[in-house]
Design a protein around this motif. Sequence first.
Motif, PDB file in Angstrom:
ATOM      1  N   VAL A 134       0.853  -1.192   0.000  1.00  0.00           N
ATOM      2  CA  VAL A 134       0.000   0.000   0.000  1.00  0.00           C
ATOM      3  C   VAL A 134       0.886   1.239   0.000  1.00  0.00           C
ATOM      4  O   VAL A 134       1.728   1.405   0.885  1.00  0.00           O
ATOM      5  CB  VAL A 134      -0.932   0.046   1.230  1.00  0.00           C
ATOM      6  CG1 VAL A 134      -1.820   1.290   1.191  1.00  0.00           C
ATOM      7  CG2 VAL A 134      -1.790  -1.211   1.298  1.00  0.00           C
ATOM      8  N   GLU A 135       0.711   2.084  -1.002  1.00  0.00           N
ATOM      9  CA  GLU A 135       1.399   3.366  -1.055  1.00  0.00           C
ATOM     10  C   GLU A 135       0.502   4.423  -0.422  1.00  0.00           C
ATOM     11  O   GLU A 135      -0.656   4.569  -0.815  1.00  0.00           O
ATOM     12  CB  GLU A 135       1.717   3.755  -2.498  1.00  0.00           C
ATOM     13  CG  GLU A 135       2.600   2.767  -3.238  1.00  0.00           C
ATOM     14  CD  GLU A 135       2.735   3.111  -4.711  1.00  0.00           C
ATOM     15  OE1 GLU A 135       2.549   4.307  -5.067  1.00  0.00           O
ATOM     16  OE2 GLU A 135       2.995   2.187  -5.512  1.00  0.00           O
ATOM     17  N   VAL A 136       1.013   5.142   0.562  1.00  0.00           N
ATOM     18  CA  VAL A 136       0.262   6.207   1.229  1.00  0.00           C
ATOM     19  C   VAL A 136       0.867   7.538   0.811  1.00  0.00           C
ATOM     20  O   VAL A 136       2.072   7.751   0.982  1.00  0.00           O
ATOM     21  CB  VAL A 136       0.317   6.055   2.756  1.00  0.00           C
ATOM     22  CG1 VAL A 136      -0.536   7.123   3.434  1.00  0.00           C
ATOM     23  CG2 VAL A 136      -0.142   4.655   3.178  1.00  0.00           C
ATOM     24  N   MET A 137       0.057   8.429   0.261  1.00  0.00           N
ATOM     25  CA  MET A 137       0.556   9.682  -0.297  1.00  0.00           C
ATOM     26  C   MET A 137      -0.225  10.884   0.221  1.00  0.00           C
ATOM     27  O   MET A 137      -1.417  10.766   0.538  1.00  0.00           O
ATOM     28  CB  MET A 137       0.453   9.649  -1.832  1.00  0.00           C
ATOM     29  CG  MET A 137       1.296   8.574  -2.499  1.00  0.00           C
ATOM     30  SD  MET A 137       0.797   8.275  -4.226  1.00  0.00           S
ATOM     31  CE  MET A 137      -0.575   7.116  -3.983  1.00  0.00           C
ATOM     32  N   LEU A 138       0.428  12.029   0.294  1.00  0.00           N
ATOM     33  CA  LEU A 138      -0.224  13.311   0.488  1.00  0.00           C
ATOM     34  C   LEU A 138      -0.234  14.019  -0.854  1.00  0.00           C
ATOM     35  O   LEU A 138       0.813  14.130  -1.509  1.00  0.00           O
ATOM     36  CB  LEU A 138       0.512  14.144   1.546  1.00  0.00           C
ATOM     37  CG  LEU A 138       0.379  13.634   2.981  1.00  0.00           C
ATOM     38  CD1 LEU A 138       1.292  14.418   3.917  1.00  0.00           C
ATOM     39  CD2 LEU A 138      -1.069  13.709   3.476  1.00  0.00           C
ATOM     40  N   VAL A 139      -1.411  14.498  -1.241  1.00  0.00           N
ATOM     41  CA  VAL A 139      -1.604  14.981  -2.607  1.00  0.00           C
ATOM     42  C   VAL A 139      -2.313  16.332  -2.606  1.00  0.00           C
ATOM     43  O   VAL A 139      -3.265  16.539  -1.838  1.00  0.00           O
ATOM     44  CB  VAL A 139      -2.432  13.959  -3.425  1.00  0.00           C
ATOM     45  CG1 VAL A 139      -2.728  14.493  -4.822  1.00  0.00           C
ATOM     46  CG2 VAL A 139      -1.699  12.624  -3.502  1.00  0.00           C
ATOM     47  N   ARG A 140      -1.865  17.219  -3.476  1.00  0.00           N
ATOM     48  CA  ARG A 140      -2.578  18.458  -3.789  1.00  0.00           C
ATOM     49  C   ARG A 140      -3.218  18.269  -5.156  1.00  0.00           C
ATOM     50  O   ARG A 140      -2.543  17.905  -6.124  1.00  0.00           O
ATOM     51  CB  ARG A 140      -1.606  19.634  -3.826  1.00  0.00           C
ATOM     52  CG  ARG A 140      -2.274  20.961  -4.255  1.00  0.00           C
ATOM     53  CD  ARG A 140      -1.240  22.074  -4.386  1.00  0.00           C
ATOM     54  NE  ARG A 140      -0.349  21.862  -5.518  1.00  0.00           N
ATOM     55  CZ  ARG A 140       0.979  21.994  -5.467  1.00  0.00           C
ATOM     56  NH1 ARG A 140       1.586  22.292  -4.336  1.00  0.00           N
ATOM     57  NH2 ARG A 140       1.710  21.789  -6.552  1.00  0.00           N
ATOM     58  N   THR A 141      -4.528  18.519  -5.236  1.00  0.00           N
ATOM     59  CA  THR A 141      -5.237  18.410  -6.510  1.00  0.00           C
ATOM     60  C   THR A 141      -5.833  19.769  -6.861  1.00  0.00           C
ATOM     61  O   THR A 141      -6.608  20.328  -6.075  1.00  0.00           O
ATOM     62  CB  THR A 141      -6.360  17.359  -6.438  1.00  0.00           C
ATOM     63  OG1 THR A 141      -5.812  16.103  -6.032  1.00  0.00           O
ATOM     64  CG2 THR A 141      -7.036  17.190  -7.792  1.00  0.00           C
ATOM     65  N   VAL A 142      -5.477  20.299  -8.007  1.00  0.00           N
ATOM     66  CA  VAL A 142      -5.993  21.581  -8.477  1.00  0.00           C
ATOM     67  C   VAL A 142      -6.563  21.372  -9.871  1.00  0.00           C
ATOM     68  O   VAL A 142      -5.835  20.986 -10.792  1.00  0.00           O
ATOM     69  CB  VAL A 142      -4.897  22.665  -8.498  1.00  0.00           C
ATOM     70  CG1 VAL A 142      -5.449  23.974  -9.065  1.00  0.00           C
ATOM     71  CG2 VAL A 142      -4.338  22.880  -7.097  1.00  0.00           C
ATOM     72  N   ASP A 143      -7.862  21.609 -10.010  1.00  0.00           N
ATOM     73  CA  ASP A 143      -8.553  21.401 -11.290  1.00  0.00           C
ATOM     74  C   ASP A 143      -8.267  20.013 -11.856  1.00  0.00           C
ATOM     75  O   ASP A 143      -7.981  19.839 -13.047  1.00  0.00           O
ATOM     76  CB  ASP A 143      -8.167  22.485 -12.297  1.00  0.00           C
ATOM     77  CG  ASP A 143      -8.664  23.860 -11.896  1.00  0.00           C
ATOM     78  OD1 ASP A 143      -9.690  23.940 -11.189  1.00  0.00           O
ATOM     79  OD2 ASP A 143      -8.020  24.865 -12.260  1.00  0.00           O
ATOM     80  N   ASP A 144      -8.330  19.016 -10.973  1.00  0.00           N
ATOM     81  CA  ASP A 144      -8.161  17.603 -11.314  1.00  0.00           C
ATOM     82  C   ASP A 144      -6.726  17.224 -11.695  1.00  0.00           C
ATOM     83  O   ASP A 144      -6.493  16.110 -12.159  1.00  0.00           O
ATOM     84  CB  ASP A 144      -9.114  17.190 -12.441  1.00  0.00           C
ATOM     85  CG  ASP A 144      -9.525  15.722 -12.327  1.00  0.00           C
ATOM     86  OD1 ASP A 144      -9.486  15.176 -11.214  1.00  0.00           O
ATOM     87  OD2 ASP A 144      -9.889  15.124 -13.362  1.00  0.00           O
ATOM     88  N   GLN A 145      -5.768  18.133 -11.491  1.00  0.00           N
ATOM     89  CA  GLN A 145      -4.359  17.837 -11.747  1.00  0.00           C
ATOM     90  C   GLN A 145      -3.663  17.592 -10.409  1.00  0.00           C
ATOM     91  O   GLN A 145      -3.642  18.474  -9.554  1.00  0.00           O
ATOM     92  CB  GLN A 145      -3.683  18.985 -12.502  1.00  0.00           C
ATOM     93  CG  GLN A 145      -4.289  19.259 -13.868  1.00  0.00           C
ATOM     94  CD  GLN A 145      -4.175  18.065 -14.803  1.00  0.00           C
ATOM     95  OE1 GLN A 145      -3.095  17.516 -15.012  1.00  0.00           O
ATOM     96  NE2 GLN A 145      -5.317  17.660 -15.377  1.00  0.00           N
ATOM     97  N   GLU A 146      -3.093  16.401 -10.249  1.00  0.00           N
ATOM     98  CA  GLU A 146      -2.518  16.007  -8.973  1.00  0.00           C
ATOM     99  C   GLU A 146      -1.023  16.306  -8.884  1.00  0.00           C
ATOM    100  O   GLU A 146      -0.291  16.134  -9.850  1.00  0.00           O
ATOM    101  CB  GLU A 146      -2.725  14.506  -8.732  1.00  0.00           C
ATOM    102  CG  GLU A 146      -4.162  14.100  -8.515  1.00  0.00           C
ATOM    103  CD  GLU A 146      -4.273  12.645  -8.076  1.00  0.00           C
ATOM    104  OE1 GLU A 146      -3.250  11.925  -8.148  1.00  0.00           O
ATOM    105  OE2 GLU A 146      -5.368  12.238  -7.668  1.00  0.00           O
ATOM    106  N   THR A 147      -0.612  16.737  -7.698  1.00  0.00           N
ATOM    107  CA  THR A 147       0.798  16.870  -7.356  1.00  0.00           C
ATOM    108  C   THR A 147       1.036  16.078  -6.077  1.00  0.00           C
ATOM    109  O   THR A 147       0.429  16.368  -5.045  1.00  0.00           O
ATOM    110  CB  THR A 147       1.196  18.335  -7.129  1.00  0.00           C
ATOM    111  OG1 THR A 147       0.946  19.077  -8.324  1.00  0.00           O
ATOM    112  CG2 THR A 147       2.673  18.448  -6.766  1.00  0.00           C
TER     113      THR A 147
END
Length: 246
Positions: free
Chosen positions: A137-150
Amino acid sequence: MRLTVSDAAGLTGTTTRSVTVTAPPTGPQPGAPLAADAFERQVTGGWGTADTGGPWVIGGPAANASVSGGQGQLLVPAAQSNTAALTQLSRQDVAVQVALTLPQAPTGGGVYVGVATRTVGLTDYRAKLRFRADGQVEVMLVRTVDDQETILGGYLLPGGYRPGTSLTVRFESAGSGTTTLRVKAWATGTTEPAAWALVRTDDAAVLQRAGTVLLDQYVSASATAPTAVRFDQLWVGEAGTAPAAP
């Protein structure tokens, strides 16, 4: 501690008592929920209304969402996604805790499960878990802006995951101007880790505001069968707090 008292005639009296000073508690303190759901109801074609927090709004086919056996389920075919959101709740600083179960092992590129805050349209902060076919299992913190993930950071969950078992995830976003994101995950029913497993900060201007809480599921295009994810024991509270011990 010693206390000395003098009266108008100049007479004095002294008493001594022992005083124990207790340090204030550290770490998240139990807080009243902003939203909570034990999913103790029967619903087809949606999730109905949470115990606290208002009705659930399903973002994909309602026929693929249901509640039974004390769990809310999303069943998603390959290359598709579905969401469940508490749209009446809009906060900037929140902590979200939920238990996740995959009844069957994922196939192909795996299953992605997101726990999002500050959701407005296709923009949010989220903790994203990728359940892989190899049991990791990969656990990530993500920023999503207008459906574009970072992806802001990530780690492999120690011990991996066994289908049919429950995994508890807590995700917190707090701050204005610069937001601090924190996540931890552990096997439901075991001792919660004292420390956050991953912490990141982000200052994207579009996300320095309030938004809703959302649960998200996406199944990879290479999956060979629809995949279910079951949610339970949802709790949403102020950032810096945690659910009261059962």
